[in-house]
Design a protein around this motif. Structure first.
Motif, mmCIF file in Angstrom:
data_model
loop_
_atom_site.group_PDB
_atom_site.id
_atom_site.type_symbol
_atom_site.label_atom_id
_atom_site.label_comp_id
_atom_site.label_asym_id
_atom_site.label_seq_id
_atom_site.Cartn_x
_atom_site.Cartn_y
_atom_site.Cartn_z
ATOM 1 N N ILE A 49 0.821 -1.208 0.000
ATOM 2 C CA ILE A 49 0.000 0.000 0.000
ATOM 3 C C ILE A 49 0.862 1.269 0.000
ATOM 4 O O ILE A 49 0.557 2.243 -0.683
ATOM 5 N N PHE A 50 1.961 1.257 0.752
ATOM 6 C CA PHE A 50 2.853 2.413 0.737
ATOM 7 C C PHE A 50 3.626 2.492 -0.575
ATOM 8 O O PHE A 50 3.942 3.583 -1.056
ATOM 9 N N LEU A 53 1.660 4.412 -3.104
ATOM 10 C CA LEU A 53 1.543 5.861 -2.929
ATOM 11 C C LEU A 53 2.477 6.641 -3.852
ATOM 12 O O LEU A 53 2.155 7.770 -4.251
ATOM 13 N N LEU A 56 0.911 8.041 -7.065
ATOM 14 C CA LEU A 56 -0.129 9.060 -7.081
ATOM 15 C C LEU A 56 0.258 10.291 -7.907
ATOM 16 O O LEU A 56 -0.556 10.775 -8.706
ATOM 17 N N CYS A 188 1.619 -3.446 -7.214
ATOM 18 C CA CYS A 188 1.218 -2.842 -5.939
ATOM 19 C C CYS A 188 -0.294 -2.871 -5.752
ATOM 20 O O CYS A 188 -0.791 -3.116 -4.647
ATOM 21 N N SER A 192 -1.822 -5.181 -2.982
ATOM 22 C CA SER A 192 -2.539 -4.541 -1.874
ATOM 23 C C SER A 192 -3.901 -5.185 -1.660
ATOM 24 O O SER A 192 -4.310 -5.442 -0.520
ATOM 25 N N ALA A 215 6.442 2.298 5.846
ATOM 26 C CA ALA A 215 6.376 3.228 4.715
ATOM 27 C C ALA A 215 7.696 3.231 3.951
ATOM 28 O O ALA A 215 7.718 3.199 2.714
ATOM 29 N N ILE A 219 8.125 2.137 -0.023
ATOM 30 C CA ILE A 219 8.633 3.082 -1.021
ATOM 31 C C ILE A 219 9.937 2.580 -1.631
ATOM 32 O O ILE A 219 10.129 2.612 -2.850
#
Length: 292
Positions: A49-50, A53, A56, A188, A192, A215, A219
């Motif tokens: 999930i991170f 990100l 985005l 991802c 997720s 996190a 990443i």
């Protein structure tokens, strides 16, 4: 085999794959620390999930149309294989020395030439087999088979290695039509969604320290996979796969710095074999060995 001595993309692919291995080893440090208090299922979920990100800004910039694909089934297969490997790898990190966990995960180059030959019809050359064999010798020296090496955790680690090899070869196939950012994006997203199922039953509040480690792991892993995808787009999986062994050296360094896991003379010899396997991937040597 093409004349790799005049093939700059191969050199760039090797550099990208080494950078990917370096970032992945740092991710291993984050996962190791997070695993002290966070269960394996939650670590895998938050890693995905991170990792999602970081896409985005790209989604806002290029729109969702940039991520449309006609290879959804291949993305799904790559995601399932990669996610299963991730569960096994993170479990090994939590229960073994960091360098040993990396040994299992980065033993995947042993399987890559065979899988690439079976599914992509890529030619297996003597230099590829030689590099993989020398890397395997290095792996054995680093791991030093003992009572703590061949057990149920080791079986999980080796299974993760085989699944990772299948994922890497699928990435190679996807790069013929898909940009690297799309490959990692779908991994991802699918990762997720699937990993949210077991994590749901184990949900609890997490501390800021735990969230920070998770996190960072997510990443770093996604950036690492981006570089890996670019590398496999530029060169055959079987040809550059042994470069992944460099992650074991990086992991050994972090193990010494953070957990005082001092390498003995067997490990040093093993590192030497691993470096030799990486050198054998160089364009000049690949070309010369292929002509012999």
């Amino acid at each position: 085999m093409p004349n790799t001595s005049s093939n700059p993309p191969l050199l760039k692919a090797i550099g990208f794959l080494m950078l990917s291995a370096f970032l992945f080893s740092i991710m291993g440090v984050c996962v190791r620390y997070a695993s002290h208090t966070v269960d394996n299922a939650s670590v895998v979920f938050f890693r995905n999930i991170f990792g999602l990100l970081i896409f985005l800004p790209l989604v806002f910039n290029k729109g969702l149309s940039h991520f449309k694909t006609e290879k959804l089934w291949m993305h799904t297969w790559r995601s399932i294989a990669g996610l299963a490997a991730m569960y096994g790898f993170f479990y090994a990190i939590a229960h073994l020395k960091l360098s040993n966990a990396m040994v299992f995960t980065y033993s995947s180059p042993i399987f890559i030439p065979l899988i690439a030959w079976l599914f992509l019809k890529e030619k297996i050359t003597k230099p590829m087999l030689l590099a993989a064999a020398i890397g395997l010798i290095g792996v054995v020296f680093v791991a030093k088979p003992d009572d703590g090496f061949f057990n149920s955790i080791s079986a999980i680690g080796l299974s993760a290695s085989f699944l990772a090899a299948m994922a890497y070869v699928t990435v190679r196939a996807l790069t013929h039509t898909e940009p690297p950012e799309r490959i990692v994006f779908y991994f991802c997203v699918i990762g997720s969604l699937v990993s949210a199922i077991p994590m749901f039953w184990l949900w609890r509040p997490y501390t800021l320290h735990e969230i920070g480690l998770l996190a960072a792991a997510g990443i770093l892993a996604s950036i690492s996979q981006m570089f890996m995808s670019y590398a496999y787009k530029m060169a055959p999986a079987g040809q550059i796969g042994p470069v992944n062994y460099s992650a074991i050296i990086f992991a050994g360094t972090w193990g010494y710095l953070f957990w005082q896991e001092t390498p003995d003379h067997y490990s040093i010899i093993g590192f030497g074999f691993i470096i030799l396997a990486i050198v054998l991937c160089s364009p000049l040597l690949q070309n010369r060995l292929a002509k012999q």
